[in-house]
Scaffold this motif. Structure first.
Motif, PDB file in Angstrom:
ATOM      1  N   CYS A 349     -42.077  17.632  32.621  1.00  0.00           N
ATOM      2  CA  CYS A 349     -41.848  17.865  34.049  1.00  0.00           C
ATOM      3  C   CYS A 349     -43.163  18.199  34.752  1.00  0.00           C
ATOM      4  O   CYS A 349     -44.197  18.390  34.111  1.00  0.00           O
ATOM      5  N   CYS A 368     -38.550  21.894  35.212  1.00  0.00           N
ATOM      6  CA  CYS A 368     -37.377  22.418  34.505  1.00  0.00           C
ATOM      7  C   CYS A 368     -36.845  23.640  35.239  1.00  0.00           C
ATOM      8  O   CYS A 368     -35.633  23.835  35.347  1.00  0.00           O
ATOM      9  N   CYS A 393     -38.163  20.773  28.907  1.00  0.00           N
ATOM     10  CA  CYS A 393     -38.878  19.573  28.515  1.00  0.00           C
ATOM     11  C   CYS A 393     -39.930  19.937  27.462  1.00  0.00           C
ATOM     12  O   CYS A 393     -40.242  21.107  27.257  1.00  0.00           O
TER      13      CYS A 393
HETATM   14 ZN   LIG Z   1     -40.527  21.308  31.979  1.00  0.00          ZN
END
Ligand SMILES: [Zn+2]
Ligand SMILES: [Zn+2]
Length: 612
Positions: A349, A368, A393
């Motif tokens: 992300c 996230c 992530c």
């Molecule tokens: Zn993330």
């Protein structure tokens, strides 16, 4: 009856911040001081990290895991694990007789001499625009004690502490500090508070005769005399190491298994610019390098937080590029399918995106954290209790987020002697209309010419995929695919990696990160098999033990095996990023590449690969 204590010197390798939590007009958070205004490290700030090390090591000494690790409410239940027997029970007991008080008292550690205080200015840089992300509240000022400062540490044992195993646990925990793997205070993940414990003395004074007691009362406690045993730690560690080798790992991050340490010189090919707004302001320059005071003489330093940001953004770029290729698939896939594939599989992300409502996120590769904010309150609470690790992530799992700490520590990198001459540079902003120098747009800076920084990266309980990802990221840095500091457009901040060293610490052979066994046809079977063989070979070349750990270090003579093993870790990274689809509620709602602009798919205009 007796008196037992340990004394040592705590030497800071990077600046330290132990805050009061109170802000003033000029800085956000001040250092902790005693009533006379002298800087100190509170005993509790030392006991916490030491206990954390002990908690992680204890299961490897045969103790059962501390109930504090399992979370939840244990009510009046007493844990009684080895760590709790040493440091006392976590939960205060109603029945005082049942609970155990700490057998070790760690005193406030005073400063040896008054240091020069530095103010650290941390500015979060938006990786997309390159601008300081002020609106994200990422700027913070900290008062820090500079690297090189020495504190005096003292701890005493309860005279009734006779449990040999508890003493061994204390010894191997302190050995971690002696080996330089400790950190204390705030923002340790950003490189602050790293230290090495030196001159560790074990003092045992019997008070079983009247003379001894009178002596004790007259001269004072034993730590004022140089009569300690300097080899206590090494003896205890060696004895304990034999026991630890027999245990197999538990395979969870709350238990100590291994660590990876790499140190290398990061050498700038030309000019290098890292900004220190305070110093630039004092000197009247727009840009000046961040300095840290070593022994009262200012030396430029590459802040751990800056390097960490560079590594993370390059790692994100690698992961997203690979995910884009995977999403592209063959040329039969429609743009809609590609978008869906990327939205459900993107492994990294952008942590700086925050735009969110209660139902959806509105940024490309949204963070996230912003997805977690869209969850229902009871779901969020569940993540708060149990941790969000499995929702995050890969980038957040390796580099950390507001929901999890990071096992990766990137320390401030000191400048190597005789490198990095400072020079003033003028940059003239050219007025694009008249072609002349624009008034007030002249911009000057103090840059460093070809500085060399000594970098130290430390990763606790590394997994194969994390090592593989870091290998790819560091290779890009070495090859100039990413730069450090300001002025990339002017050719500043191109770095190469020189004289690297790599050391792994393991408690048991099975702790040495293993590349996965080959599974399906999409994987490079040969590479994985070679890596597994290389790992076996490297395990036979152990180095000098360090604390409770056995070590395996890189040597040129085994270069081929190390390269094979690294290849296996890279394969592990590919498997990990493919094997973890995003949780359904974390499906990306927007992307900046797989998107339509004026009714036209962007990938149609700029395809990933031009096929014949
Ligand atoms: Zn993330
Ligand atoms: Zn416990």
């Amino acid at each position: 009856m007796g008196f037992r204590a340990i004394t040592a010197q705590l030497v800071l390798r990077t600046p330290l911040h132990v805050g009061t939590g109170r802000a003033t007009e000029t800085v956000d958070d001040l250092l902790r001081r005693d009533a006379q205004g002298r800087i100190l490290i509170p005993g509790t700030s030392l006991a916490g990290p030491l206990r954390a090390i002990a908690t992680r090591l204890a299961p490897r000494l045969g103790s059962r895991s501390c109930q504090a690790l399992q979370g939840g409410d244990f009510g009046s239940q007493i844990c009684g694990c080895l760590t709790c027997r040493l440091f006392g029970d976590v939960t205060p007991q109603e029945d005082e007789k049942k609970g155990v008080a700490s057998q070790v008292i760690i005193y406030d550690a005073p400063l040896d001499k008054n240091p020069e205080i530095a103010i650290r200015d941390g500015v979060g840089i938006d990786r997309v625009t390159g601008a300081a992300a002020r609106k994200e509240r990422l700027k913070f000022d900290l008062e820090v004690v500079p690297a090189g400062t020495i504190f005096s540490l003292r701890m005493e044992f309860d005279p009734n502490l006779t449990d040999e195993r508890a003493l061994q646990l204390l010894a191997v925990s302190l050995a971690e500090w002696e080996a330089g793997r400790g950190a204390v205070g705030g923002r340790v993940g950003r490189g602050l508070g790293a230290f090495t414990l030196q001159n560790i003395q074990y003092r045992d004074q019997k008070l079983d005769t009247i003379e001894a007691v009178v002596d004790f009362l007259k001269i004072g406690p034993g730590w004022t005399k140089q009569t300690g045993a300097g080899d206590w730690l090494a003896t205890q560690s060696a004895a304990t190491r034999k026991q630890a080798q027999l245990l197999s790992p538990v395979g969870d991050h709350s238990v100590a298994c291994s660590w990876a340490l790499t140190e290398f010189t990061l050498a700038a090919e030309g000019s290098f610019l890292i900004n220190d707004p305070v110093r630039a302001g004092q000197g009247g320059f727009d840009h000046a390098p961040l300095l840290t005071a070593y022994e009262r003489k200012g030396e430029p330093v590459l802040p751990g937080s800056s390097l960490r940001g560079v590594l993370r953004s390059q790692a994100e770029r690698i992961a997203r590029t690979l995910a884009t290729h995977d999403a592209w698939g063959d040329n039969k896939r429609s743009s809609e399918e590609r978008k869906r594939e990327f939205s459900t599989s993107c492994p990294a992300c952008n942590p700086l995106t925050t735009h969110t409502s209660t139902t959806h996120t509105s940024d490309a590769v949204a963070s996230c954290n912003s997805f977690i904010k869209t969850l229902a309150p009871e779901k969020r609470r569940e993540l708060e209790d149990r941790g969000a690790e499995d929702k995050l992530c890969l980038a957040c799992r390796l580099f950390g987020s507001t929901w999890n700490g990071s096992r990766l520590r990137v320390e401030d990198a000191p400048l190597l002697p005789n490198t990095g001459k400072q020079k003033v540079m003028d940059f003239l902003a050219i007025d694009r209309f008249t072609g002349g120098g624009r008034d007030g747009a002249k911009f000057d800076a103090v840059a460093l010419w070809q500085p060399h920084f000594r970098v130290r990266l430390f990763l606790e309980n590394p997994e194969g995929w994390e090592l593989g990802w870091l290998v790819l990221t560091l290779r890009d840095l070495h090859e100039g695919l990413t730069t450090v500091g300001f002025g990339a457009a002017k050719g500043f901040g191109r770095m190469t990696i020189q004289s690297p060293s790599i050391t792994f610490g393991i408690l048991h052979e099975t702790d040495f990160p293993l590349p996965p066994a080959p599974e399906d046809e999409s994987e490079d079977r040969q590479k994985l098999e070679r890596a597994i063989v290389a790992r076996e070979k490297l395990l036979t070349h152990r180095g000098t033990p360090s604390g409770l750990y056995q070590t395996i270090g890189y040597a040129d003579s085994h270069k081929a095996d190390w390269l094979d093993l690294a290849d296996g870790w890279v394969q592990a990274f590919h498997r990990e990023r493919r094997a973890r689809p995003r949780a359904q509620e974390f499906t990306l709602q927007k992307d900046s590449y797989f998107t339509k602009i004026a009714d036209q798919w962007l990938p149609d205009l700029y395809p990933v690969e031009v096929s014949a």
